[in-house]
Scaffold this active site. Structure first.
Site, PDB file in Angstrom:
ATOM      1  N   ARG A  28       0.802  -1.175   0.055  1.00  0.00           N
ATOM      2  CA  ARG A  28       0.059  -0.151  -0.015  1.00  0.00           C
ATOM      3  C   ARG A  28       0.826   1.349  -0.042  1.00  0.00           C
ATOM      4  NH1 ARG A  28      -2.024   0.822   4.062  1.00  0.00           N
ATOM      5  NH2 ARG A  28      -1.337  -1.323   5.408  1.00  0.00           N
TER       6      ARG A  28
ATOM      7  N   GLY B 240      -4.028  -3.931  -1.810  1.00  0.00           N
ATOM      8  CA  GLY B 240      -4.705  -2.755  -1.094  1.00  0.00           C
ATOM      9  C   GLY B 240      -4.946  -1.797  -1.675  1.00  0.00           C
TER      10      GLY B 240
ATOM     11  N   LYS C 200      -9.785  -2.433   1.340  1.00  0.00           N
ATOM     12  CA  LYS C 200      -9.390  -1.317   1.919  1.00  0.00           C
ATOM     13  C   LYS C 200     -10.288  -0.051   1.826  1.00  0.00           C
ATOM     14  CE  LYS C 200      -6.292  -3.624   3.945  1.00  0.00           C
ATOM     15  NZ  LYS C 200      -6.756  -4.282   5.489  1.00  0.00           N
TER      16      LYS C 200
ATOM     17  N   HIS D 256     -10.904  -2.352  11.203  1.00  0.00           N
ATOM     18  CA  HIS D 256      -9.720  -3.241  10.596  1.00  0.00           C
ATOM     19  C   HIS D 256      -9.536  -4.139  11.736  1.00  0.00           C
ATOM     20  CE1 HIS D 256      -5.171  -3.293   9.475  1.00  0.00           C
ATOM     21  NE2 HIS D 256      -6.076  -4.195   8.700  1.00  0.00           N
TER      22      HIS D 256
ATOM     23  N   SER E 133      -1.612  -3.875  10.079  1.00  0.00           N
ATOM     24  CA  SER E 133      -1.486  -4.895   9.074  1.00  0.00           C
ATOM     25  C   SER E 133       0.018  -5.598   9.620  1.00  0.00           C
ATOM     26  CB  SER E 133      -1.229  -3.988   7.942  1.00  0.00           C
ATOM     27  OG  SER E 133      -2.000  -2.948   7.737  1.00  0.00           O
TER      28      SER E 133
ATOM     29  N   GLY F 217      -0.374 -10.266  12.689  1.00  0.00           N
ATOM     30  CA  GLY F 217      -0.557 -11.717  13.193  1.00  0.00           C
ATOM     31  C   GLY F 217      -2.190 -11.762  13.156  1.00  0.00           C
TER      32      GLY F 217
ATOM     33  N   THR G 114      -4.256 -12.784  10.890  1.00  0.00           N
ATOM     34  CA  THR G 114      -4.626 -13.928  10.142  1.00  0.00           C
ATOM     35  C   THR G 114      -4.287 -15.246  11.242  1.00  0.00           C
ATOM     36  OG1 THR G 114      -4.253 -12.892   7.995  1.00  0.00           O
ATOM     37  CG2 THR G 114      -4.505 -15.304   8.139  1.00  0.00           C
TER      38      THR G 114
ATOM     39  N   ASN H 174       6.519  -8.544   1.971  1.00  0.00           N
ATOM     40  CA  ASN H 174       5.016  -8.389   1.855  1.00  0.00           C
ATOM     41  C   ASN H 174       4.293  -9.255   0.987  1.00  0.00           C
ATOM     42  OD1 ASN H 174       2.509  -7.168   2.775  1.00  0.00           O
ATOM     43  ND2 ASN H 174       2.337  -5.564   1.143  1.00  0.00           N
TER      44      ASN H 174
ATOM     45  N   GLY I  29      -0.427 -20.337  18.813  1.00  0.00           N
ATOM     46  CA  GLY I  29      -1.158 -21.413  19.676  1.00  0.00           C
ATOM     47  C   GLY I  29      -1.459 -20.775  21.079  1.00  0.00           C
TER      48      GLY I  29
HETATM   49  C1  OXD Z   1      -3.862  -5.704   4.578  1.00  0.00           C
HETATM   50  C2  OXD Z   1      -3.422  -4.672   4.989  1.00  0.00           C
HETATM   51  O1  OXD Z   1      -3.532  -6.341   3.450  1.00  0.00           O
HETATM   52  O2  OXD Z   1      -3.582  -4.340   6.219  1.00  0.00           O
HETATM   53  O3  OXD Z   1      -4.771  -6.424   5.109  1.00  0.00           O
HETATM   54  O4  OXD Z   1      -2.336  -4.132   4.556  1.00  0.00           O
HETATM   55 MN    MN Z   2      -5.390  -5.301   6.626  1.00  0.00          MN
END
Ligand code: OXD
Ligand code: MN
Length: 592
Positions: free
Chosen positions: A85, A220, A227, A247, A269, A272, A274, A385, A512
């Protein structure tokens, strides 16, 4: 390639033609401006997707990965100057500068339109213009919103198909909402242009529900549903309509009694989200019956329900996750998710055509993300990234409730950032107002998800610094406004998985093991876990967390759970200094 160039025809009476007629008029205007050779209305079908993927394979936009190990997986290598981004080129163009606020770059809407239209003029000559109707959120959800993206990038089409509910069903919803006058769609215009960083802008016009993005193919900047729509424009709409576009990941924690609490968590972003959304509890927890369900990993739309609780949907249908660091240890669910039907962007390659990135395993890749033979002297094999795009439905922990049109009720909101020092492992805000203060004061070290220096601590309120489509002062006031007499608001927490010791190493094992912190959070929500009052909020002491089986020294525990009052006083002064920019718009509870 066989592509269907048919335009959508209204399916019912003349009243229903309204939004489709508007859409058609806009598409005609854009075609006049950009001069494409062909126009393709996307229906989202498998046949369409197959044809697009095949044509991208034949022109080198996509490279097929090893079909034995990674069936239907693709590698895309982006332009090396187009990998993240670009916050410095991202603008919010409101009539009044103050409505965008000091947290956004601003340009006068008329000037921004004329600058962008200058760039778009004739830019699609020789290209196909794709019209992508999409829906953010389950198609039948009252919380979902639609948009249409026009783009000249087939890579964007393939990614939007994974990340949104795209095609015929979305178009039907747009048509229905037009006829019932219940909604309107966001218009997003995108072109790769020349991929020249000097001719690149991402412009938002919240008052017109319009986005114009030129010169980048990066997720992004180019997948406009994400976004640009689901955060910057949606946050603006949410303020007007009494909801929140955040977010945040959404995760369901099921206890051994079979009760599930849904937690929404905001992290900047590449911090962690995910991993937390797909957490696998430690063996002891699994054996006891704890389960974790993934609803979303990046964006959360929440609205007060009739019962006073906040109900949330994940507006996305896929994950656009950071690949480096994803491994069998850090995120086995993500690894299982991306074994097939996945688009990888800017990862390295093994000699047998498998995707590879730093932290995956100890194989040595054959090629780096630029396609050069791998040489550690050139830097990492995968760009830091590098990303995977994959359908959420492929995730083993995907929650059945993720498709529920009503969404899920949120029991706890968690804020967090990367903080090497000061900020303890977890604390709870005293009440909603304090929770808003905690979220607004958030800070984190910058990451490779945006161009610019990495590892610098910056204020990132609610992890929305790059994504709030309006003045942060108004945004904080909007958050505070949810505390009404009949509201049953979630408890608010702050976590920090990234605390470092004097040796520069992370003190908390993370991944975990974060389940132990989630258990305390759920215990607080249920009134079953104890806490100690401190000047920054309510903390567990070591006896209140289940630390069984963790090898943490007394020193480490002190680091994780201590409150350094002098350090917090300096933090508070820094937060107040930054708030000065919001002047009169800063709500009273955040002053002083
Ligand atoms: C994403 C970001 O890609 O926050 O989710 O940059
Ligand atoms: Mn994001």
């Amino acid at each position: 390639m066989q592509l269907n160039a048919a335009r959508p025809l209204p399916t019912s009476n003349t009243a229903s033609a309204t939004s489709l007629a508007e859409l058609q008029a806009w598409v005609d205007d854009v075609a006049r401006l950009t001069q494409p050779d062909r126009i393709h209305w996307c229906d989202g079908s498998d046949a369409e997707n197959k044809a697009l993927l095949a044509s991208m394979e034949s022109d080198g936009t996509l490279i097929a990965l090893n079909p034995e190990t990674h069936p239907n997986c693709w590698l895309h290598r982006s332009d090396p100057d187009d990998v993240a981004r670009v916050e410095h080129l991202t603008f919010v163009c409101t009539r009044e500068r103050d409505d965008a606020g000091p947290n956004n770059h601003w340009m006068d809407p008329a000037e921004a339109h004329s600058r962008m239209d200058g760039l778009f003029e004739g830019c699609m000559r020789g290209r196909t213009m794709y019209v992508i109707p999409y829906c953010m959120g389950p198609i039948e959800s009252p919380l979902a919103r639609c948009g249409v993206e026009i783009t000249d990038s087939p890579y964007v089409v393939a990614n939007m198909r994974i990340m949104t509910r795209m095609g015929a069903a979305a178009l039907r919803r747009i048509e229905r909402e037009g006829s019932e006058r219940t909604g309107t769609f966001v218009r997003g215009l995108h072109s790769l242009g020349e991929l020249d960083p000097n001719r690149r802008f991402i412009m938002h016009f919240p008052e017109e529900l319009t986005i114009k993005s030129y010169g980048s193919g990066y997720g992004g900047n180019a997948l406009l549903g994400k976004k640009c729509h689901a955060l910057r424009l949606a946050s603006w709409q949410a303020r007007q309509e009494g909801w929140l576009a955040e977010h945040m990941l959404i995760v369901g924690i099921e206890n051994p009694q079979g009760e599930t609490h849904y937690v929404a968590a905001a992290f900047p972003s590449a911090c962690g989200k995910t991993n937390l959304a797909m957490l696998i509890p430690p063996a002891r927890y699994r054996e006891a019956g704890w389960k974790v369900w993934t609803v979303g990993d990046d964006i959360c739309w929440m609205r007060p329900g009739a019962d006073g609780r906040l109900w949330a949907i994940n507006p996305e249908a896929g994950f656009f996750g950071v690949a480096p660091g994803t491994s069998a240890k850090s995120n086995p669910n993500a690894l299982a998710t991306i074994q097939h039907d996945t688009i990888f962007t800017n990862v390295g390659l093994t000699d047998d055509g498998q995707p590879w990135w730093e932290g995956l395993d100890d194989r040595v890749p054959a090629f780096d993300w630029k396609g050069r033979p791998y040489d550690p002297a050139n830097g990492p094999a995968a760009h830091p990234n590098a990303r995977f795009t994959v359908s959420a439905a492929q995730c083993p922990s995907y929650s059945e409730r993720a498709e529920d049109p009503q969404g899920v009720p949120i029991s706890a909101i968690v804020f967090g950032g990367r903080r090497a020092s000061l900020v303890p492992l977890v604390f709870e805000a005293r009440d909603w107002t304090h929770g808003v203060q905690v979220g607004a004061a958030m800070a984190s070290e910058t990451t490779a998800a945006a161009t610019g220096q990495v590892g610098v601590v910056r204020r990132d309120p609610m992890a929305m610094k790059p994504f709030c489509g309006y003045n942060f002062g108004d945004y904080f006031a909007h958050w505070l406004s949810f505390d009404t007499a009949d509201a049953k608001l979630p408890k608010v927490f702050h976590v920090n998985w990234f605390r470092k010791g004097d040796d520069g190493k992370f003190v908390w094992p993370g991944f975990g093991e974060n389940m132990r912190v989630l258990e305390w959070i759920i215990g607080r929500v249920d009134g079953k876990a104890d806490a100690v009052e401190t000047p920054i909020g309510l903390l567990p002491d070591a006896s209140m967390l289940d630390l069984d089986g963790l090898d943490l020294s007394a020193d480490a525990l002190r680091t994780l759970l201590a409150v350094d009052e002098a350090g917090w006083a300096a933090e508070h002064a820094d937060v107040q200094a930054q708030y000065a920019a919001y002047g009169d718009r800063l709500p009273e509870p955040l002053r002083g």
